[in-house]
Design an enzyme around this catalytic site. Structure first.
Site, PDB file in Angstrom:
ATOM      1  N   TYR A 151       0.779  -1.057  -0.017  1.00 54.44           N
ATOM      2  CA  TYR A 151       0.072   0.176   0.044  1.00 54.44           C
ATOM      3  C   TYR A 151       0.912   1.129   0.069  1.00 54.44           C
ATOM      4  CZ  TYR A 151      -3.929  -3.077   1.108  1.00 54.44           C
ATOM      5  OH  TYR A 151      -4.874  -4.026   0.921  1.00 54.44           O
ATOM      6  N   LYS A 208       2.943 -15.225   3.877  1.00 53.88           N
ATOM      7  CA  LYS A 208       3.316 -15.895   2.440  1.00 53.88           C
ATOM      8  C   LYS A 208       4.861 -16.110   2.479  1.00 53.88           C
ATOM      9  CE  LYS A 208       1.725 -17.772  -1.202  1.00 53.88           C
ATOM     10  NZ  LYS A 208       0.880 -19.072  -1.197  1.00 53.88           N
ATOM     11  N   ASP A 255      -3.135 -18.492   2.275  1.00 53.69           N
ATOM     12  CA  ASP A 255      -3.975 -19.130   1.570  1.00 53.69           C
ATOM     13  C   ASP A 255      -4.714 -19.968   2.102  1.00 53.69           C
ATOM     14  OD1 ASP A 255      -1.277 -20.019   1.606  1.00 53.69           O
ATOM     15  OD2 ASP A 255      -1.333 -20.824  -0.479  1.00 53.69           O
ATOM     16  N   ASP A 290      -6.383  -6.883   5.124  1.00 51.27           N
ATOM     17  CA  ASP A 290      -7.158  -6.297   4.482  1.00 51.27           C
ATOM     18  C   ASP A 290      -8.329  -7.314   4.003  1.00 51.27           C
ATOM     19  OD1 ASP A 290      -8.917  -4.477   3.241  1.00 51.27           O
ATOM     20  OD2 ASP A 290      -7.406  -3.942   1.405  1.00 51.27           O
ATOM     21  N   ASP A 303     -11.943  -8.580   6.193  1.00 54.21           N
ATOM     22  CA  ASP A 303     -13.091  -8.536   5.196  1.00 54.21           C
ATOM     23  C   ASP A 303     -13.951  -9.951   5.328  1.00 54.21           C
ATOM     24  OD1 ASP A 303     -12.973  -5.939   4.844  1.00 54.21           O
ATOM     25  OD2 ASP A 303     -13.246  -6.033   2.714  1.00 54.21           O
TER      26      ASP A 303
END
Ligand code: NAD
Length: 361
Positions: free
Chosen positions: A145, A194, A226, A250, A254
């Site tokens: 970001y 990751k 994942d 993020d 959600d």
């Protein structure tokens, strides 16, 4: 007796309605436990634009600076009016600007599912027999970001490039905070990355492992993002505290936010390194239901409870609020968004639901 000063930024839409209820609950706690909470109200979002032609005026920032914590409602107008100056980028210009002004680098969201309203969740009922209570920490100031983003052409083909970075202090700050919160909960933490691919994640995992060694009383594990996205759906009860980077947080936060079945259930908090914090419901200003006394006040009330626990160290008082909300649900009280058609449900308004919470305190 504790004395605390709170900056109250109710904002737009349902913000002022649910904020008024959260303050009634805080006043009840202050009376019962003999504390003094002082509120200073300030404008944010469209409400601030009306007065200052600015979604986050300096006067509001100054009030926030002069208080012990910020209790935020929500901002923004109807989606079909987003072209108007009052509402254009309202959320970014107020809440994101506030995050920047105070260097909030840690975001926390709490997802609770009570067994009594588990049928609202998209998850299978057998996964929710005992309800769920999961906290997710998301880093806010690093990752892709804040990197470079290029969309161009290279060798005659369209080409895209993004960069991201973390330094060890950024990772340590949030992981340490997450461990401290895990101590006050189920003493179990999962760090998500990751690390099989990304350098940022390799550093994240190294630092998280180092911090974990300082907290042997906490059950710690790493998980690839994942796998985590799958495990949240397959076996959510395994999670207590999740800590992760900006991008993964993020997405995963959600994913978690839809599990309870209503946006009106999820409180959140943002913290800076100095410990200063803002507390707010995770949902938006819900202009479609504003002013009708039908909004669910739970996320705002639980945000106030989080403020008591994490900013003022008033854990017993925070538990009193959490338990009172739970008792109102167990007794069958629901705002419209929580109605599931089961026998014994009593559908009530925003104020009347809060009356039940207050009785239970
Ligand atoms: P929203 O979260 O406001 O509403 C989505 C749906 O959920 C609506 O049907 C709404 O009625 C319902 N809902 C939300 N909170 C509820 C509650 N407490 N009780 C009962 N129902 C509830 O999202 P949206 O409609 O996409 O956005 C509306 C405005 O909110 C936009 O201007 C958007 O920018 C803004 N927004 C603000 C924030 C924030 O202040 N942090 C966050 C998200 C969206």
């Amino acid at each position: 007796m504790a004395k605390h000063n709170i900056a109250v930024l109710a904002g737009d839409g349902i913000g002022p309605e649910v904020m008024a209820e959260a303050i009634r609950v805080l006043d009840t706690v202050a009376n019962k436990f003999n504390h003094q909470f002082t509120y200073t109200h300030a404008l944010a979002g469209g409400a601030a634009y009306d007065e200052y032609q600015d979604h986050l005026p300096q006067a509001t920032i100054d009030i926030c600076k002069n208080n012990d914590a910020i209790l935020f409602g929500s901002v923004g107008g109807p989606v079909h009016l987003q072209h108007e100056a009052k509402w254009a980028n309202c959320e970014a210009k107020s809440i994101l600007a506030l995050r920047k002004a105070f260097n909030f680098n840690i975001n926390l969201r709490k997802m609770t599912i009570f067994p009594e309203i588990a049928s609202l969740s998209p998850l299978k009922p057998e996964l929710l027999k005992n309800g769920l209570d999961i906290v997710i920490f998301r880093e806010l100031l690093g990752d892709v970001y804040f990197g470079e983003h290029t969309l161009s052409e290279k060798d005659g083909k369209r080409y895209a490039f993004d960069s991201g970075a973390y330094d060890e202090d950024q990772v340590k700050s949030i992981v340490q905070y997450a461990f401290n919160v895990a101590k006050t909960r189920g003493k179990k933490i999962v760090s998500v990355d990751k690390a099989n691919v990304m350098a940022m994640s390799k550093l994240w995992r190294q630092v998280a492992n180092e911090v974990a060694k300082e907290h042997p009383e906490i059950e710690y594990s790493d998980m690839l993002v994942d796998n985590c996205a799958m495990q949240i759906i397959k076996n959510p009860a395994q999670f207590d505290v999740i800590v992760t980077s900006n991008l993964f947080g993020d997405i995963l936060s959600d994913e978690l936010s839809v599990l309870s079945g209503s946006l009106g259930m999820m409180p959140s908090a943002s913290f800076s390194n100095s410990g200063f914090a803002l507390y707010e419901p995770a949902g938006g200003s819900a202009p479609d239901i504003a002013g009708k006394n039908i909004a669910n006040p739970i996320a705002q009330i639980l945000s106030a409870a989080m403020m008591l626990a994490y900013s003022f160290n008033l854990h017993q008082e925070a538990s009193a609020i959490n338990n009172a909300v739970k008792a109102a649900i167990v007794a069958g009280y629901r705002t419209g968004d929580l109605a599931s058609g089961q026998a014994g449900e009593k559908i009530v308004g925003t104020k009347e639901f809060t009356d039940q919470v207050i009785c239970n305190i």
